[in-house]
Design a protein around this motif. Sequence first.
Motif, PDB file in Angstrom:
ATOM      1  N   ALA A  86       8.237  -1.605 -12.845  1.00  0.00           N
ATOM      2  CA  ALA A  86       8.123  -3.184 -12.904  1.00  0.00           C
ATOM      3  C   ALA A  86       9.159  -3.948 -13.425  1.00  0.00           C
ATOM      4  O   ALA A  86       9.531  -4.661 -13.024  1.00  0.00           O
ATOM      5  N   ASN A  87       9.971  -3.497 -14.059  1.00  0.00           N
ATOM      6  CA  ASN A  87      11.044  -4.041 -14.404  1.00  0.00           C
ATOM      7  C   ASN A  87      12.164  -4.331 -13.740  1.00  0.00           C
ATOM      8  O   ASN A  87      12.972  -5.521 -13.504  1.00  0.00           O
ATOM      9  N   LEU A  88      12.070  -3.211 -12.410  1.00  0.00           N
ATOM     10  CA  LEU A  88      13.181  -3.373 -11.098  1.00  0.00           C
ATOM     11  C   LEU A  88      12.093  -4.939 -10.410  1.00  0.00           C
ATOM     12  O   LEU A  88      12.825  -4.623  -9.268  1.00  0.00           O
ATOM     13  N   GLY A  89      10.680  -5.340 -10.608  1.00  0.00           N
ATOM     14  CA  GLY A  89      10.150  -5.839  -9.643  1.00  0.00           C
ATOM     15  C   GLY A  89       9.166  -5.460  -8.802  1.00  0.00           C
ATOM     16  O   GLY A  89       9.019  -6.194  -7.377  1.00  0.00           O
ATOM     17  N   MET A  90       9.177  -4.345  -8.812  1.00  0.00           N
ATOM     18  CA  MET A  90       8.982  -3.144  -7.191  1.00  0.00           C
ATOM     19  C   MET A  90       7.258  -2.996  -7.703  1.00  0.00           C
ATOM     20  O   MET A  90       7.122  -3.119  -6.203  1.00  0.00           O
ATOM     21  N   LEU A  91       6.610  -3.117  -8.984  1.00  0.00           N
ATOM     22  CA  LEU A  91       5.502  -2.917  -9.236  1.00  0.00           C
ATOM     23  C   LEU A  91       4.759  -4.787  -8.243  1.00  0.00           C
ATOM     24  O   LEU A  91       3.718  -4.288  -7.298  1.00  0.00           O
ATOM     25  N   ALA A  92       5.797  -5.849  -9.148  1.00  0.00           N
ATOM     26  CA  ALA A  92       5.380  -7.135  -8.412  1.00  0.00           C
ATOM     27  C   ALA A  92       5.489  -7.312  -7.121  1.00  0.00           C
ATOM     28  O   ALA A  92       5.166  -8.087  -6.269  1.00  0.00           O
ATOM     29  N   GLU A  93       6.477  -6.909  -6.296  1.00  0.00           N
ATOM     30  CA  GLU A  93       6.962  -6.818  -4.805  1.00  0.00           C
ATOM     31  C   GLU A  93       5.600  -6.360  -4.010  1.00  0.00           C
ATOM     32  O   GLU A  93       5.494  -6.897  -3.316  1.00  0.00           O
ATOM     33  N   THR A  94       5.214  -5.003  -4.408  1.00  0.00           N
ATOM     34  CA  THR A  94       3.883  -4.093  -3.718  1.00  0.00           C
ATOM     35  C   THR A  94       2.402  -5.506  -3.843  1.00  0.00           C
ATOM     36  O   THR A  94       1.841  -5.312  -2.545  1.00  0.00           O
ATOM     37  N   VAL A  95       2.463  -5.371  -4.971  1.00  0.00           N
ATOM     38  CA  VAL A  95       1.383  -6.832  -5.751  1.00  0.00           C
ATOM     39  C   VAL A  95       0.891  -7.742  -4.663  1.00  0.00           C
ATOM     40  O   VAL A  95      -0.202  -8.151  -4.143  1.00  0.00           O
ATOM     41  N   GLN A  96       2.362  -8.383  -3.852  1.00  0.00           N
ATOM     42  CA  GLN A  96       2.063  -9.390  -3.413  1.00  0.00           C
ATOM     43  C   GLN A  96       2.277  -9.455  -2.612  1.00  0.00           C
ATOM     44  O   GLN A  96       1.569 -10.316  -1.569  1.00  0.00           O
ATOM     45  N   GLU A  97       2.597  -8.523  -1.889  1.00  0.00           N
ATOM     46  CA  GLU A  97       2.476  -8.594  -0.445  1.00  0.00           C
ATOM     47  C   GLU A  97       1.897  -7.426   0.037  1.00  0.00           C
ATOM     48  O   GLU A  97       1.520  -7.890   1.273  1.00  0.00           O
ATOM     49  N   GLY A  98       0.837  -6.438  -0.537  1.00  0.00           N
ATOM     50  CA  GLY A  98      -0.168  -5.968  -0.191  1.00  0.00           C
ATOM     51  C   GLY A  98       0.344  -4.547   0.353  1.00  0.00           C
ATOM     52  O   GLY A  98      -0.379  -4.541   1.458  1.00  0.00           O
ATOM     53  N   HIS A  99       1.458  -4.168   0.391  1.00  0.00           N
ATOM     54  CA  HIS A  99       1.608  -2.900   1.648  1.00  0.00           C
ATOM     55  C   HIS A  99       3.250  -2.571   0.299  1.00  0.00           C
ATOM     56  O   HIS A  99       4.166  -3.198   0.110  1.00  0.00           O
ATOM     57  N   ASP A 100       3.536  -1.491   0.897  1.00  0.00           N
ATOM     58  CA  ASP A 100       4.509  -0.494   0.340  1.00  0.00           C
ATOM     59  C   ASP A 100       6.365  -1.105   0.984  1.00  0.00           C
ATOM     60  O   ASP A 100       5.616  -1.256   2.051  1.00  0.00           O
TER      61      ASP A 100
END
Length: 401
Positions: free
Chosen positions: A201-215
Amino acid sequence: MYQLLSGLRVIEASSFVASPTAGLYLAQMGAEVIRIDQSGGGPDFRRWPRGPSGFSLYWENLNRAKKSVAIDLSRPEGRALMQRLAASTGQFITNFPIEGFLAHEKLAAINPKLVTIRVMGQANGGPALDYTVNSAVGIPGMTGPAELGDAPVNHVLPAWDLLSGAYAAFAMLAAIQHRVVTGQGQEVRIPLADVAIGTVANLGMLAETVQEGHDRPRLGNTVYGAFGRDFVTRDGQRLMLMAITPRQWTGMVEVLGIGAEIDAIERDRGVSFATDEGLRYDHRDALFQLVEARVRGWDRAALESALEAKGCCYGGYATMTEAASDPVLVGNNPIFGRTDNPSGLDYPAPGPFVTLPSQERGAPLRAPRLGEHTGEMLSQLLRLSDAEIGVLAGDGVVALG
């Protein structure tokens, strides 16, 4: 060794990677860390890699600079002795379960100001290892070449263990500072799973996945969001070439002589790569092809020299055998030295990773022999007499090493 933590005594009861790493880092900064193990060795005492004699090089290196006490923890009197030792210094690191004879509440009944740092698997007390945590947070789906499809790829480095160990050492010092201010001890729990998902989450990966809706897709050796990939030189050597900053980008363009081609791509696509690393990633289809062709015209040594002169960022690939003989990484690196290892082997032994210009680094300290300091610590910490220690040893409650 460095002495920033001189005067701090810590009891450690742990195994495997995360918790012993916390104790190791504290010891390398001058703390006296006393590790307590089951007589005969705990579950990690013989872990691979091992030397020719069967002695664990893993255990030997994760326990450098520590002292060793061996107790038969299967016996009630051994567990009672362990409780007294755990509470004795006021600082305790463990990865033993929340409940049981090393529960913080039981130890705090002996020493109310005790700081307990407990490395855990899951926050609910459930078990977890680095590799099970890693599989749960999605990293194996991003690792490896794209042609693997959906097959997961585990990485070899136990990253979450190492991060949790470093975080545990930090948490110990934070809790001690809190005790200085308030006079209160406490338990601090560090779940491996929370370190993993929190770091993602600190690296922005979690937010990226949630916002974009894909891995995020697999990229092989391509660096996400920037210019970076491995390229092969004319003499068949593979080089990781990066351009994160404007200086690194302009330097690489100049060294490879691709300025005119880059200008043409920018005009054709209506972009400028000079200050935006994201654009270099977005247009990697054209940039990688161009850089790949130019790198193929250089021998590695000449290319590295030219890149170095322009302040570019690159790194060659090496085997661990090659790394072990590298004069910069190991040979002339002051973090390494020689010491009298319990395994009997002679190899570069690591000390603290930091450099303190105001202090002498000193030689790395060896790992203890199992139970080497049992008598010494029982005498110093619990004020037991030689006769009392002799009875405990004779009854098999402790092992004197």
